[in-house]
Design a protein around this motif. Sequence first.
Motif, short mmCIF file in Angstrom:
data_model
loop_
_atom_site.label_atom_id
_atom_site.label_comp_id
_atom_site.label_asym_id
_atom_site.label_seq_id
_atom_site.Cartn_x
_atom_site.Cartn_y
_atom_site.Cartn_z
N PHE A 1 1.05 -21.50 17.30
CA PHE A 1 2.38 -22.08 17.19
C PHE A 1 2.43 -23.01 15.99
N VAL A 2 3.63 -23.42 15.69
CA VAL A 2 3.82 -24.42 14.64
C VAL A 2 3.95 -25.78 15.30
N TYR A 3 3.20 -26.75 14.83
CA TYR A 3 3.25 -28.09 15.37
C TYR A 3 3.84 -29.02 14.32
N ASN A 4 4.74 -29.86 14.78
CA ASN A 4 5.41 -30.77 13.86
C ASN A 4 5.46 -32.17 14.47
N ALA A 5 5.05 -33.16 13.72
CA ALA A 5 5.14 -34.53 14.20
C ALA A 5 5.83 -35.37 13.15
N HIS A 6 6.66 -36.33 13.60
CA HIS A 6 7.37 -37.19 12.65
C HIS A 6 7.53 -38.58 13.25
N LEU A 7 7.23 -39.59 12.46
CA LEU A 7 7.41 -40.97 12.90
C LEU A 7 8.50 -41.62 12.06
N LYS A 8 9.56 -42.06 12.74
CA LYS A 8 10.66 -42.71 12.03
C LYS A 8 10.60 -44.20 12.29
N ASN A 9 10.70 -44.99 11.22
CA ASN A 9 10.70 -46.44 11.33
C ASN A 9 11.94 -46.99 10.67
N TYR A 10 12.67 -47.83 11.38
CA TYR A 10 13.91 -48.34 10.84
C TYR A 10 13.93 -49.87 10.95
N PHE A 11 14.29 -50.53 9.84
CA PHE A 11 14.32 -52.00 9.82
C PHE A 11 15.67 -52.48 9.33
N ASP A 12 16.26 -53.43 10.04
CA ASP A 12 17.45 -54.13 9.53
C ASP A 12 16.95 -55.29 8.70
N LEU A 13 17.06 -55.21 7.37
CA LEU A 13 16.58 -56.30 6.53
C LEU A 13 17.58 -57.46 6.57
N SER A 14 18.85 -57.11 6.74
CA SER A 14 19.89 -58.11 6.94
C SER A 14 21.06 -57.38 7.60
N ASP A 15 22.17 -58.08 7.80
CA ASP A 15 23.34 -57.41 8.39
C ASP A 15 23.82 -56.26 7.51
N ASN A 16 23.61 -56.40 6.19
CA ASN A 16 24.18 -55.42 5.25
C ASN A 16 23.16 -54.46 4.68
N LEU A 17 21.87 -54.71 4.90
CA LEU A 17 20.82 -53.95 4.23
C LEU A 17 19.81 -53.40 5.23
N SER A 18 19.47 -52.13 5.07
CA SER A 18 18.50 -51.54 5.99
C SER A 18 17.47 -50.71 5.23
N LEU A 19 16.32 -50.52 5.86
CA LEU A 19 15.24 -49.73 5.28
C LEU A 19 14.75 -48.75 6.33
N ALA B 1 11.79 -45.68 6.87
CA ALA B 1 10.61 -45.01 6.31
C ALA B 1 10.10 -44.02 7.34
N GLY B 2 9.87 -42.79 6.90
CA GLY B 2 9.40 -41.76 7.82
C GLY B 2 8.17 -41.08 7.28
N LEU B 3 7.35 -40.58 8.22
CA LEU B 3 6.15 -39.85 7.83
C LEU B 3 6.00 -38.68 8.79
N GLY B 4 5.73 -37.49 8.25
CA GLY B 4 5.64 -36.34 9.14
C GLY B 4 4.62 -35.33 8.68
N MET B 5 4.27 -34.43 9.59
CA MET B 5 3.31 -33.37 9.25
C MET B 5 3.63 -32.12 10.04
N ILE B 6 3.62 -30.97 9.34
CA ILE B 6 3.80 -29.69 10.02
C ILE B 6 2.49 -28.91 9.85
N SER B 7 2.10 -28.20 10.90
CA SER B 7 0.90 -27.37 10.79
C SER B 7 1.14 -26.06 11.52
N GLY B 8 0.71 -24.96 10.90
CA GLY B 8 0.91 -23.68 11.55
C GLY B 8 0.25 -22.58 10.76
N GLN B 9 0.53 -21.35 11.15
CA GLN B 9 -0.02 -20.21 10.39
C GLN B 9 0.76 -20.07 9.09
N ASN B 10 0.05 -19.75 8.02
CA ASN B 10 0.75 -19.69 6.74
C ASN B 10 1.60 -18.42 6.64
N ALA B 11 2.45 -18.42 5.63
CA ALA B 11 3.45 -17.35 5.51
C ALA B 11 2.81 -15.97 5.33
#
Lengths: 472, 306
Positions: free
Chosen positions: A309-327, A329-339
């Motif tokens: 099977f194809v396995y996919n993992a993703h970590l999403k991180n969200y920060f409110d830097l202020s009321d008007n500004l946000s950041l 950052a995500g990191l992910g990896m997919i693994s499976g049989q190649n094409a």
Amino acid sequence: MYNNALSRKFKIILCATLFFCIHNFPTTASAQSKKDESVSAQIEKLNQRIKELESLVKKGQEISHKKSMSDSLDNLALKKEVADVLRKKTEKASTRKTLRTREQNTNFPVSSTMNPGISVIGSFLGTGNNIDHLDRNYGIGLDATEFAFRAAVDPYATADFFVAVHKHKDPLVAFHDEDHDDLDEHDDHGLEEDGHEDLDPHGHGENPLEFELEEAFVTLLNMPFGTQVKAGKFRTKFGKLNETHPHAYNILDLPIMYQNFISRDGFIDQGVSVRWLLPHSAFFQELTFQVTDGPAGNASFARGDKNEFVYNAHLKNYFDLSDNLSLEAGLGMISGQNAEKSGSAQIWAGDITIKWKPLQRNRYKSFEWTTEFMQSRQNHGIESINSIGWFSHMRYQTQKRIFLGVMAEYSEFPEFNTYNQKAYSGIIQFLATEFQKFELQGRYNKGNFFESFYDFSLRAVFVIGAHGAHQY
Amino acid sequence: MKRTSLSILYLSLVLLLSGAAVQAELNVVTTTTDLADIAKKIGGNKVKTIALAKGYQDPHFVDAKPSTILKLKRADVFIQVGLDLEIGWVPSLLEAARNQKIYFGGPGYINASQNIELLEIPKEDPAYMRALGDIHAYGNPHYWLDPQNGKIIATTICNRFKKLEPENSQFFQDNLDAFINRLDAAIVGWKEKLAPYKGRKIIAYHNSWPYFAAFSNIEIEGFIEVKPGIPPTARHLISLIKTGKSKSIKTVIISPYFDERPAEVVAEKIGAQAVAIAPSVASIEGIDSYIGLFDYNVKVLINSFK
């Protein structure tokens, strides 16, 4: 002496505890006395009420005594009154003050309120380029149409269905190596010497519309440990863009790294997805883990012949830097049989987005900057090929309905990291209303295996039906 | 040994008594500041309230930030205005919140529009509704701007709080009675002040004022927006200026989240005042309560009429 010291200690402890209790007790003691007072007031009220009821019962008894003597006459009078009421028309609603339910308040039949939220999104596209050798440089017509159906299934789940109707999309640039097949298994078009696609190889001017159930999934909202489970066919959680539907992009084409490493339509597969909201509340952090069957028409992965099977993992991180500004950052990896089904493949992807949107005037001004990066590894036995791609897109809102964007892109190919292409784009968007937008993108393309060229796209997107969620 | 056991006894008594004095507050999350203020008036020190939208934000277009999900996850009660005012952002947040208490239909979910007598319910064929602009199919959702509706909202909230915490029913009821009494007294005052200006005509930016207009007996003759959600064109402003002059309109009202320039231009051309009016609690500095909202709006409106 020992005893005196101890007893003094005890006196201190006793005073301290008494002090502590007195400090708390006013709340409980005065609350207690307040409670007593309100209980007495309630008893008084109840006594009063009992007296009122007793007198009513007495009156009722007197009336029923008189009533029994005049019952027969009353019955006749009652029958007449009922008959009169049935003959009369009912009062007009305006003369009566009633609280009306939502169904009474609208002209919509109740049956339609049980329909799912249905929306239809159309997208018209005009394209052009200056590729010399092509007979046809301009195209015009329907880019994609999407029928969306979504609703709550019950208190525990929602369901989404998306049917897409679109033309088969050929990339303007495709890499073709003599010893290998074309990357796109649907693509049987011939290639020119300089690497450009012949967009109309059969010369028929045909490009039929294809129907596809793009997504169909149920989401279970309240699984244990703060998870949500999605099952069906869906756009995988990959990068920042993959889950977004094309009509909602702020660019007119999927970035070339997605096209080269995944496909022109993105990564769509069938399986199960678990989304876990990490239990701390320092900032928003969500981990998604997906197991899917294996996609078709994908440049990097294919459905395994065995129990792969194809396995996919993703970590999403969200920060409110202020009321008007946000950041974000995500990191992910997919693994499976190649094409090519000759081994495994992995793609690592990272994304970072900074968003500025002033709370008070968020409809008039905003700025967004997204950068995504991808590294792919294709494994063929002892040989591995590493390739990379990235893009960076800035979008600035100059006034309520106008957005300007610039984007730079770079991409290699999963099987060929010595060949690469770059693109630089300028985009103007006019969001006429919440339900209609017009977009123009001009792009300069260059690469180390083809002659550079310009292309442009003009798109109009329009939606009818249920009000969808605003994008953030 | 005897003294150690005695001190343990004292300690446990202290802990027991201090525990009896403390009770967890209900965590109430609302969409608007008006709902938060009313909820606080009813709940008193038994509730903690947070409004997701700032008073000066357009409640149609609050951004559904992921961080909001963290607030909703911990909520015991969620209150929204409803009638599709928050359709662009609330459903996706409630779906992601992992909190059955406050999901649609949950014990802590409150749609404050129940029992409100609605204005401007569109009678148009649903297929052509959007030709009227971005209007709300169930009726105009800005119903909190009639203080009489404030009493209905407060009653709805009170009834739910009572269901969630029956032991505090009397407390909530007393607060409701006090709130309604204060509001009734204030309504008498506002009506008196507004009485001399009955039938006065004004221009507004967006169609968020029919309930306030009905309460105040003023008439809204035109809008800066061409239609709801459609920003003004030059042609529309010219036509509005003609209307303003011919009807001797003295007041153009604007909310803090709209661009004030078109309103100022129209006001200048027709010899009227452009007045910043408060659509919600805390939308303008100094307005920190639901009653304070109308105190302010009635005052600035009357000043512009004089």
